[in-house]
Design a protein around this motif. Structure first.
Motif, PDB file in Angstrom:
ATOM      1  N   ALA A 202       0.943  -1.200  -0.059  1.00  0.00           N
ATOM      2  CA  ALA A 202       0.132  -0.041   0.177  1.00  0.00           C
ATOM      3  C   ALA A 202       1.062   1.305  -0.182  1.00  0.00           C
ATOM      4  O   ALA A 202       0.701   2.147  -0.621  1.00  0.00           O
ATOM      5  CB  ALA A 202      -0.957   0.016   1.332  1.00  0.00           C
ATOM      6  N   TYR A 203       2.107   1.455   0.568  1.00  0.00           N
ATOM      7  CA  TYR A 203       2.822   2.309   0.713  1.00  0.00           C
ATOM      8  C   TYR A 203       3.747   2.490  -0.394  1.00  0.00           C
ATOM      9  O   TYR A 203       4.037   3.682  -1.015  1.00  0.00           O
ATOM     10  CB  TYR A 203       3.764   2.405   2.172  1.00  0.00           C
ATOM     11  N   MET A 204       4.193   1.452  -0.961  1.00  0.00           N
ATOM     12  CA  MET A 204       4.995   1.459  -2.011  1.00  0.00           C
ATOM     13  C   MET A 204       4.834   0.013  -2.790  1.00  0.00           C
ATOM     14  O   MET A 204       4.727  -0.932  -2.231  1.00  0.00           O
ATOM     15  CB  MET A 204       6.444   1.734  -1.837  1.00  0.00           C
ATOM     16  N   PRO A 205       5.058  -0.121  -4.185  1.00  0.00           N
ATOM     17  CA  PRO A 205       4.772  -1.232  -4.693  1.00  0.00           C
ATOM     18  C   PRO A 205       6.025  -2.312  -4.266  1.00  0.00           C
ATOM     19  O   PRO A 205       7.170  -2.051  -4.061  1.00  0.00           O
ATOM     20  CB  PRO A 205       5.218  -0.955  -6.203  1.00  0.00           C
ATOM     21  N   MET A 234      -8.093  -1.805 -10.980  1.00  0.00           N
ATOM     22  CA  MET A 234      -7.521  -1.171 -11.897  1.00  0.00           C
ATOM     23  C   MET A 234      -7.784  -1.463 -13.482  1.00  0.00           C
ATOM     24  O   MET A 234      -7.375  -1.037 -14.503  1.00  0.00           O
ATOM     25  CB  MET A 234      -6.208  -1.147 -11.566  1.00  0.00           C
ATOM     26  N   GLY A 235      -8.362  -3.035 -13.492  1.00  0.00           N
ATOM     27  CA  GLY A 235      -8.388  -3.574 -14.899  1.00  0.00           C
ATOM     28  C   GLY A 235      -8.975  -2.639 -15.801  1.00  0.00           C
ATOM     29  O   GLY A 235      -8.643  -2.396 -17.111  1.00  0.00           O
ATOM     30  N   ASP A 255       1.660  -4.035 -19.654  1.00  0.00           N
ATOM     31  CA  ASP A 255       2.671  -5.240 -18.838  1.00  0.00           C
ATOM     32  C   ASP A 255       3.642  -4.601 -17.710  1.00  0.00           C
ATOM     33  O   ASP A 255       3.769  -5.155 -16.790  1.00  0.00           O
ATOM     34  CB  ASP A 255       3.568  -5.870 -19.991  1.00  0.00           C
ATOM     35  N   GLY A 256       4.124  -3.477 -18.422  1.00  0.00           N
ATOM     36  CA  GLY A 256       5.006  -2.840 -17.114  1.00  0.00           C
ATOM     37  C   GLY A 256       4.196  -2.253 -15.897  1.00  0.00           C
ATOM     38  O   GLY A 256       4.707  -2.396 -14.784  1.00  0.00           O
ATOM     39  N   ILE A 257       2.935  -1.740 -16.094  1.00  0.00           N
ATOM     40  CA  ILE A 257       2.136  -1.314 -14.902  1.00  0.00           C
ATOM     41  C   ILE A 257       1.953  -2.725 -13.923  1.00  0.00           C
ATOM     42  O   ILE A 257       2.079  -2.597 -12.868  1.00  0.00           O
ATOM     43  CB  ILE A 257       1.085  -0.579 -15.280  1.00  0.00           C
ATOM     44  N   LYS A 258       1.419  -3.635 -14.622  1.00  0.00           N
ATOM     45  CA  LYS A 258       1.321  -5.067 -13.898  1.00  0.00           C
ATOM     46  C   LYS A 258       2.493  -5.256 -13.266  1.00  0.00           C
ATOM     47  O   LYS A 258       2.422  -5.794 -12.061  1.00  0.00           O
ATOM     48  CB  LYS A 258       0.465  -6.044 -14.838  1.00  0.00           C
ATOM     49  N   ASP A 259       3.738  -5.407 -13.642  1.00  0.00           N
ATOM     50  CA  ASP A 259       4.940  -5.681 -13.060  1.00  0.00           C
ATOM     51  C   ASP A 259       5.257  -4.632 -11.936  1.00  0.00           C
ATOM     52  O   ASP A 259       5.345  -5.254 -10.850  1.00  0.00           O
ATOM     53  CB  ASP A 259       5.769  -5.895 -14.072  1.00  0.00           C
ATOM     54  N   ALA A 260       5.071  -3.543 -12.325  1.00  0.00           N
ATOM     55  CA  ALA A 260       5.669  -2.489 -11.211  1.00  0.00           C
ATOM     56  C   ALA A 260       4.588  -2.522 -10.169  1.00  0.00           C
ATOM     57  O   ALA A 260       5.256  -2.340  -8.782  1.00  0.00           O
ATOM     58  CB  ALA A 260       5.509  -1.068 -11.709  1.00  0.00           C
TER      59      ALA A 260
END
Length: 303
Positions: A202-205, A234-235, A255-260
């Motif tokens: 919640a605070y950071m990924p 978010m989907g 893909d980058g957002i899902k990984d990050a």
């Protein structure tokens, strides 16, 4: 059955009539919200814009704000499904400390009914509050711009609220056996509130942490619940942004957002799909429920 329903009602009234208890159970969620307003939003916006270098003109800035706000909402929901059940279950410790459990055990109710009443009241409290936060959050986001939430994704989100509340409550029921005073459970609640925001991302990924720390965090069912909630909340907006890009990046942004932001958790180098995360949460719930019933049946004896 009247005694069983009465005990559930009594536990719910104890929790919801104590405004301070409700506020403190949402303390982590409030902290996440305040940090978001002060620091997190700009950091997340900058991170997302880094994925859009050269594609900025294709994506509406409102969609980016909505995506970041959805990240906040999932963090608030994830933390609420941890702190609300725990705080509601503190009634067990309070009853033991004040010897109220003597009176409860003296009733004709069976021990499993007493145990199950505590469990259900805490679960219901979590579902009510977390479901309310989800509804208000989606409503506020919709006022500022579409969240592109389909009926399927909305049902998935509310289903995750129920599943997350069940798993957290069953797990915390076991922990409550080790507390003999409300001061001890309160001290643990303080540590839980501080740590849970980091554990669920919640605070950071979680992607900002090392692989070993990610694995440790992924062992907790609440982390899987929060990851599933990201997919649901978010989907829609993420798919819309991906459609706006029109395939020019071959799906690299999504893909980058899902990984990050860790849509799929990694446990011992094994990446979990949504289905695997759901099975993991259910497995933890079933195991916790069995352990809970076995332990309480032996220790929660008639006085």
């Amino acid at each position: 059955m009247k005694g069983f329903m009465g005990l559930i009602k009594r536990n719910l009234l104890i929790y919801f009539k104590d405004i301070q208890a409700v506020i403190f159970s949402l303390l982590t969620s409030i902290i996440v919200f305040v940090l978001y307003l002060l620091f997190i939003k700009s950091t997340f916006v900058d991170s997302i814009n880094d994925f859009l270098i050269g594609l900025e003109s294709l994506v509406d800035s409102k969609d980016i704000d909505t995506l970041v706000s959805c990240i906040l909402l999932t963090g608030v929901l994830g933390s609420a499904m941890i702190t609300v059940p725990f705080n509601c279950l503190s009634t067990i410790v309070n009853d033991k400390e004040k010897k109220i459990d003597y009176d409860i055990c003296a009733t004709p109710m069976k021990r499993w009914q007493i145990i199950f009443a505590y469990f259900l009241s805490a679960t219901i409290s979590s579902i009510i509050i977390t479901g309310f936060i989800l509804t208000i959050g989606i409503g506020m986001l919709s006022m500022n711009g579409s969240v592109y939430l389909t009926l399927e994704l909305a049902m998935m989100a509310y289903g995750i609220v129920i599943l997350g509340s069940l798993s957290s409550t069953a797990l915390f029921m076991i922990l409550m056996m080790f507390f003999k005073t409300t001061s001890a459970s309160g001290a643990f609640f303080g540590m839980l509130s501080a740590a849970s925001g980091f554990v669920i991302g919640a605070y950071m990924p979680l992607s900002n942490f090392s692989k070993n720390i990610q694995t440790v965090c992924s062992l907790f069912p609440a982390t899987h619940v929060t990851a599933l909630m990201r997919t649901a909340v978010m989907g829609g907006v993420l798919d819309h942004i991906n459609d706006s890009i029109g395939g020019l990046d071959n799906g690299a942004f999504a893909d980058g957002i899902k990984d990050a932001f860790t849509f799929n958790l990694t446990v011992f180098d094994n990446k979990f799909s949504n289905q695997n995360m759901t099975f993991y949460i259910i497995a933890i719930f079933v195991i916790s429920a069995l352990v809970m019933m076995a332990l309480y049946s032996k220790t929660y004896k008639r006085k």
